[in-house]
Design an enzyme around this catalytic site. Structure first.
Site, PDB file in Angstrom:
ATOM      1  N   LYS A  70       0.842  -1.211   0.000  1.00 53.80           N
ATOM      2  CA  LYS A  70       0.000   0.000   0.000  1.00 53.80           C
ATOM      3  C   LYS A  70       0.873   1.255   0.000  1.00 53.80           C
ATOM      4  O   LYS A  70       0.584   2.202  -0.735  1.00 53.80           O
ATOM      5  CB  LYS A  70      -0.954  -0.009   1.196  1.00 53.80           C
ATOM      6  CG  LYS A  70      -1.978  -1.141   1.078  1.00 53.80           C
ATOM      7  CD  LYS A  70      -3.338  -0.756   1.613  1.00 53.80           C
ATOM      8  CE  LYS A  70      -4.399  -1.757   1.196  1.00 53.80           C
ATOM      9  NZ  LYS A  70      -4.628  -2.830   2.152  1.00 53.80           N
ATOM     10  N   LYS A 130      -6.642 -13.123 -12.931  1.00 55.47           N
ATOM     11  CA  LYS A 130      -7.381 -13.488 -11.713  1.00 55.47           C
ATOM     12  C   LYS A 130      -8.566 -12.523 -11.537  1.00 55.47           C
ATOM     13  O   LYS A 130      -8.401 -11.312 -11.708  1.00 55.47           O
ATOM     14  CB  LYS A 130      -6.446 -13.366 -10.507  1.00 55.47           C
ATOM     15  CG  LYS A 130      -7.115 -13.566  -9.157  1.00 55.47           C
ATOM     16  CD  LYS A 130      -6.137 -13.275  -8.035  1.00 55.47           C
ATOM     17  CE  LYS A 130      -6.680 -13.596  -6.666  1.00 55.47           C
ATOM     18  NZ  LYS A 130      -7.452 -12.599  -5.994  1.00 55.47           N
ATOM     19  N   LYS A 139     -11.763  -7.359  -7.783  1.00 59.51           N
ATOM     20  CA  LYS A 139     -12.369  -6.023  -7.873  1.00 59.51           C
ATOM     21  C   LYS A 139     -11.362  -5.022  -8.410  1.00 59.51           C
ATOM     22  O   LYS A 139     -11.703  -4.131  -9.174  1.00 59.51           O
ATOM     23  CB  LYS A 139     -12.809  -5.560  -6.473  1.00 59.51           C
ATOM     24  CG  LYS A 139     -14.206  -5.976  -6.118  1.00 59.51           C
ATOM     25  CD  LYS A 139     -14.432  -5.863  -4.623  1.00 59.51           C
ATOM     26  CE  LYS A 139     -14.657  -7.190  -4.037  1.00 59.51           C
ATOM     27  NZ  LYS A 139     -14.218  -7.617  -2.808  1.00 59.51           N
TER      28      LYS A 139
HETATM   29  P1  ADP Z   1     -10.775  -8.860  -4.529  1.00 60.32           P
HETATM   30  O1  ADP Z   1      -9.467  -9.333  -5.122  1.00 60.32           O
HETATM   31  O2  ADP Z   1     -11.861  -8.875  -5.540  1.00 60.32           O
HETATM   32  O3  ADP Z   1     -10.660  -7.534  -3.813  1.00 60.32           O
HETATM   33  P2  ADP Z   1     -10.791  -9.936  -1.886  1.00 60.32           P
HETATM   34  O4  ADP Z   1      -9.327  -9.662  -1.757  1.00 60.32           O
HETATM   35  O5  ADP Z   1     -11.749  -9.085  -1.127  1.00 60.32           O
HETATM   36  O6  ADP Z   1     -11.173  -9.924  -3.443  1.00 60.32           O
HETATM   37  O7  ADP Z   1     -11.024 -11.463  -1.554  1.00 60.32           O
HETATM   38  C1  ADP Z   1     -11.931 -11.965  -0.600  1.00 60.32           C
HETATM   39  C2  ADP Z   1     -11.777 -13.472  -0.587  1.00 60.32           C
HETATM   40  O8  ADP Z   1     -12.103 -14.033  -1.868  1.00 60.32           O
HETATM   41  C3  ADP Z   1     -10.352 -13.945  -0.274  1.00 60.32           C
HETATM   42  O9  ADP Z   1     -10.434 -15.086   0.568  1.00 60.32           O
HETATM   43  C4  ADP Z   1      -9.781 -14.323  -1.626  1.00 60.32           C
HETATM   44  O10 ADP Z   1      -8.807 -15.343  -1.525  1.00 60.32           O
HETATM   45  C5  ADP Z   1     -11.015 -14.810  -2.370  1.00 60.32           C
HETATM   46  N1  ADP Z   1     -10.875 -14.517  -3.803  1.00 60.32           N
HETATM   47  C6  ADP Z   1     -10.873 -13.297  -4.385  1.00 60.32           C
HETATM   48  N2  ADP Z   1     -10.730 -13.373  -5.713  1.00 60.32           N
HETATM   49  C7  ADP Z   1     -10.620 -14.699  -6.005  1.00 60.32           C
HETATM   50  C8  ADP Z   1     -10.446 -15.430  -7.225  1.00 60.32           C
HETATM   51  N3  ADP Z   1     -10.379 -14.830  -8.402  1.00 60.32           N
HETATM   52  N4  ADP Z   1     -10.382 -16.791  -7.134  1.00 60.32           N
HETATM   53  C9  ADP Z   1     -10.467 -17.415  -5.938  1.00 60.32           C
HETATM   54  N5  ADP Z   1     -10.630 -16.776  -4.760  1.00 60.32           N
HETATM   55  C10 ADP Z   1     -10.712 -15.435  -4.780  1.00 60.32           C
END
Ligand code: ADP
Ligand code: TRP
Length: 321
Positions: free
Chosen positions: A110, A189, A192
């Site tokens: 960050k 991957k 968001k």
């Molecule tokens: P983002 O990357 O969309 O911000 P988060 O970091 O909030 O998602 O992830 C919340 C949960 O969802 C975590 O446990 C993360 O490992 C899982 N997760 C997020 N994106 C994926 C993905 N593309 N495939 C599998 N698990 C995911």
């Protein structure tokens, strides 16, 4: 054996979150003592609009309940409804070396992005450690990116126990190796932060458009596609379609004769059906806000009854009473 994990209340849940985090957590309810909470205190380093925080927190609570979190089986609450977590943060933070926090990847990432760090961002792993230690947690299922935070929690618990005597349970992280990384609509991957998400809930037209806009290669429909298993739509289909339906579409793509437009239509339809029960439950929950309030209130009560015992133990050990 107690399992605990925190859910970040940011934005709208996507199918990567579902397959990577929600479904495994929901399945774990069958066998264990599960504690799940929404990390609204943690959201304070990134969100400063109260209305946005309230909406996100509530939205994510409803998403999890709709997807199968069962308040009869799990303890489900909002982090800030058990403010003892802040007290424990202080006790353990007073034993946490600056150097440990300076090495945190999330903090380094960050600050490298130019976000000017404040105390909350720096102390984020201490609050997370308090979340875990306050409930005598044994296992913490998290994505790979959070492993270091659980390692820090272990170091902090060991330090506390060495300083004040055996008080805190030292947890283990459980990394979901078997969970596939769900690809996003652009093939990276799904996340968001990449703007390539397919939401679990949302407007049908908008979501259909997202699926129909997935970019494929320029091969004609009749051409055989020997690499069909690498096709993004096929990969997503395998998650949301019954196995025989996914295998059939993959086979037709491989043989040639199935156009990408039809493949995408099939993907949309299976995805829409897969989440239909959750969508119906979500509509129910949205129509019954009092029920959601009651679930979270009862969850907070149950969480607090565990937290108050651990907090008392920590206060006594440290000579605060
Ligand atoms: P983002 O990357 O969309 O911000 P988060 O970091 O909030 O998602 O992830 C919340 C949960 O969802 C975590 O446990 C993360 O490992 C899982 N997760 C997020 N994106 C994926 C993905 N593309 N495939 C599998 N698990 C995911
Ligand atoms: N930091 C975690 C994340 O970004 C969320 C979280 C907060 C958490 N407290 C926790 C996860 C305690 C596990 C245990 O995903």
């Amino acid at each position: 054996m107690r399992t605990l994990t925190g859910i970040t209340p940011s934005g709208t849940a996507h199918i990567g979150n579902y397959f990577g985090a929600m479904r495994p957590a929901i399945e774990a309810q069958a066998s264990g003592d599960c504690f799940y909470f929404i990390a609204d205190y943690h959201s304070m380093t990134s969100v400063t609009d109260p209305a946005e925080r309230r909406a996100n927190t509530r939205g994510i609570a409803i998403d999890w309940l709709a997807c199968g979190l069962d308040p009869e089986k799990s303890v489900f609450w909002l982090q800030s409804d058990v403010p003892e977590v802040c007290e424990l943060t202080w006790l353990i933070g007073s034993l946490t070396p600056m150097g440990l926090l300076e090495r945190a990847h999330s903090f380094k990432d960050k600050t490298a992005k130019g976000i000017s760090p404040n105390f909350g961002l720096f102390a984020y792993p201490v609050l997370m450690a308090a979340d875990i230690l306050l409930y005598d947690t044994n296992a913490v299922p998290v994505g790979r990116d959070q492993k270091q935070h659980v390692e820090m929690t272990r170091d902090i618990a060991i330090k506390f126990n060495q300083t004040y005597g055996e008080t805190l349970v030292v947890p283990e992280s459980v990394i979901r190796e078997d969970v596939a990384v769900v690809p996003g609509l652009d093939g990276q991957k799904m996340s968001k932060s990449y703007g390539n998400t397919l939401e679990i809930f949302g407007d049908e037209k908008v979501l259909r458009k997202k699926v129909m806009s997935i970019v494929m290669d320029s091969r004609t429909p009749v051409e055989p596609k020997p690499d069909a298993e690498r096709n993004l739509c096929v990969q997503l289909l395998k998650l949301v379609a019954p196995p025989d339906a996914a295998a059939d579409l993959e086979g037709r793509l491989r043989a040639g004769g199935l156009g990408y437009g039809d493949l995408k239509k099939a993907l949309f339809s299976h995805y829409w059906d897969f989440f239909a029960p959750a969508r119906a439950r979500r509509a129910e929950l949205v129509a019954h806000p009092d029920y959601v309030d009651q679930v979270l209130r009862e969850g907070a009560g149950r969480a607090r009854s565990v937290a108050s015992v651990v907090m008392r133990r920590a206060r006594k050990a440290a000579g605060l009473e």
